[in-house]
Write an enzyme that holds these catalytic residues in place. Structure first.
Site, short mmCIF file in Angstrom:
data_model
loop_
_atom_site.label_atom_id
_atom_site.label_comp_id
_atom_site.label_asym_id
_atom_site.label_seq_id
_atom_site.Cartn_x
_atom_site.Cartn_y
_atom_site.Cartn_z
N THR A 232 4.71 3.65 -12.87
CA THR A 232 5.13 4.78 -11.75
C THR A 232 5.27 3.56 -10.45
O THR A 232 5.73 4.23 -9.17
CB THR A 232 3.80 5.69 -11.48
OG1 THR A 232 2.75 4.66 -11.45
CG2 THR A 232 3.41 6.62 -12.38
N ARG B 189 -1.12 7.45 -13.70
CA ARG B 189 -1.51 7.84 -13.93
C ARG B 189 -0.70 9.76 -12.72
O ARG B 189 -1.05 10.50 -12.40
CB ARG B 189 -2.85 8.12 -13.54
CG ARG B 189 -3.93 7.22 -14.01
CD ARG B 189 -4.50 6.49 -13.11
NE ARG B 189 -4.29 5.45 -11.78
CZ ARG B 189 -5.46 4.79 -11.85
NH1 ARG B 189 -6.71 4.50 -11.85
NH2 ARG B 189 -4.43 3.87 -10.87
N ARG B 190 -0.09 9.02 -12.05
CA ARG B 190 0.88 9.99 -11.60
C ARG B 190 1.82 10.03 -11.68
O ARG B 190 2.70 9.74 -11.94
CB ARG B 190 1.12 9.40 -9.65
CG ARG B 190 0.10 8.40 -8.67
CD ARG B 190 0.16 7.69 -8.38
NE ARG B 190 0.42 6.06 -8.34
CZ ARG B 190 0.91 5.12 -7.93
NH1 ARG B 190 0.92 4.76 -7.18
NH2 ARG B 190 0.64 3.94 -8.27
N TYR C 183 -10.78 -10.72 -10.95
CA TYR C 183 -9.60 -10.38 -11.66
C TYR C 183 -8.92 -11.28 -12.47
O TYR C 183 -8.30 -11.45 -13.71
CB TYR C 183 -8.96 -10.21 -10.00
CG TYR C 183 -7.44 -10.29 -10.90
CD1 TYR C 183 -6.42 -9.44 -11.31
CD2 TYR C 183 -6.48 -11.15 -11.14
CE1 TYR C 183 -5.64 -8.46 -11.43
CE2 TYR C 183 -5.62 -11.09 -10.65
CZ TYR C 183 -4.40 -9.94 -11.20
OH TYR C 183 -3.39 -9.56 -11.39
N GLU D 122 3.27 -2.79 -5.52
CA GLU D 122 2.40 -2.45 -4.47
C GLU D 122 0.86 -3.42 -5.27
O GLU D 122 -0.31 -2.72 -4.98
CB GLU D 122 1.91 -0.76 -5.14
CG GLU D 122 3.19 -0.11 -3.97
CD GLU D 122 3.18 1.70 -5.43
OE1 GLU D 122 2.27 2.15 -5.59
OE2 GLU D 122 4.02 2.14 -4.90
#
Ligand code: NDP
Ligand code: 8X3
Length: 253
Positions: free
Chosen positions: A10, A33-34, A152, A188
């Site tokens: 996405t 998910r989107r 991370y 993003e």
């Protein structure tokens, strides 16, 4: 026709990778998910390229959702040639003593457990056919730790270890495993890391030219399109201005 299954399609690397594979005539299964973004990308691809697109919306952290989504694929879509394990994120940037438990869990659940869930659900389609290619998106943070990167970095070190381990276990099945480890790329990623603070995210890429999603997509496609007997095992890609996780050449203008 060859089929690529791409997680995290996405945005960022995943979206660029889906477009790159479609450009070269591959059918693509795009996931994230989107659903609205998946629908948009599906439209964009089918309007531009003569390939087929299948969308699957699920959260990689939820194994039931992962299994149900992948099992729901029509028979002809289960012949997956390439799995790109790309969905992932950093959440927060804090010294270990200041770390937020829920950020830690989100990163571990997504970057490590999510990658494992998706791989486990897809592998039977590859082991059965004794063919396939898994491309794991690690990070330069999986090769070297950096200040405040702790969890991370640990998740990406785990991806590094899993890629090495998968390569051994899947050797008898003729399944290729490639680890691709990017440095700083403007997607993003930092907006997610800083929870929507776009000014803070923009600072990460100030004073130098970061990698673009297309730069990574090209390398992923290159790895996927080598001759049958050739495997690219492990690749680190940085912008020219980045030597390692912490040394950057940035202009001050
Ligand atoms: P983006 O934030 O642009 O894209 C991340 C993608 O991951 C989105 O499509 C998002 O989809 C998906 N994703 C995140 N969480 C989940 C979840 N729980 N379930 C399903 N999908 C999820 O970031 P990048 O493109 O930069 O990141 C892609 C990968 O590359 C990540 O693994 C990241 O760690 C790695 N990476 C990034 C670097 C960078 O500098 N940008 C450098 C090195 C590695 P959705 O929100 O719709 O679910
Ligand atoms: C993302 C790149 O250096 O911010 O994996 O960790 S970095």
């Amino acid at each position: 026709m060859a089929i690529a299954f791409i997680t995290g399609a996405t945005a960022g690397f995943g979206k660029a990778t889906a477009i790159k594979f479609a450009q070269f005539g591959w059918d693509v299964i795009i996931t994230g998910r989107r659903q609205s973004r998946l629908d948009q990308l599906e439209q964009e691809i089918i309007e531009t390229y003569e390939t087929k697109v299948f969308t699957l919306s699920f959260d990689v952290r939820n194994n039931d959702e992962v299994v149900a989504a992948i099992q729901s694929l029509p028979h002809e879509w289960k012949k997956i040639d390439v799995l790109v394990n790309n969905a992932g994120l950093a959440s927060g940037l804090a010294a270990i003593q200041d770390g937020d438990l829920s950020d830690w869990e989100t990163m571990i659940d997504t970057n490590v457990k999510g990658l494992l869930y998706v791989t486990k659900a897809i592998l039977p389609f590859m082991t059965e056919r004794k063919s396939g290619h898994i491309i794991n998106i690690g990070s330069i943070a999986g090769k070297e730790a950096y200040a405040k990167g702790n969890v991370y970095c640990a998740t990406k070190h785990a991806v590094d270890a899993l890629s090495k381990s998968m390569r051994i276990d899947l050797l008898p099945f003729g399944i290729k495993v490639t680890a691709i480890n990017p440095g700083a790329a403007e997607t993003e990623f930092s907006i997610v890391r800083f929870k929507g603070d776009t000014d803070k995210a923009a600072q990460v890429y100030k004073g130098y030219e970061p990698l673009k999603p297309e730069d990574i997509a090209e390398v992923i496609y290159f790895a996927a399109s080598r001759p049958a007997h050739v495997v690219l095992n492990d690749i680190i890609i940085t912008p020219l201005a980045q030597a390692n996780t912490s040394n950057f050449l940035k202009s001050t203008n």
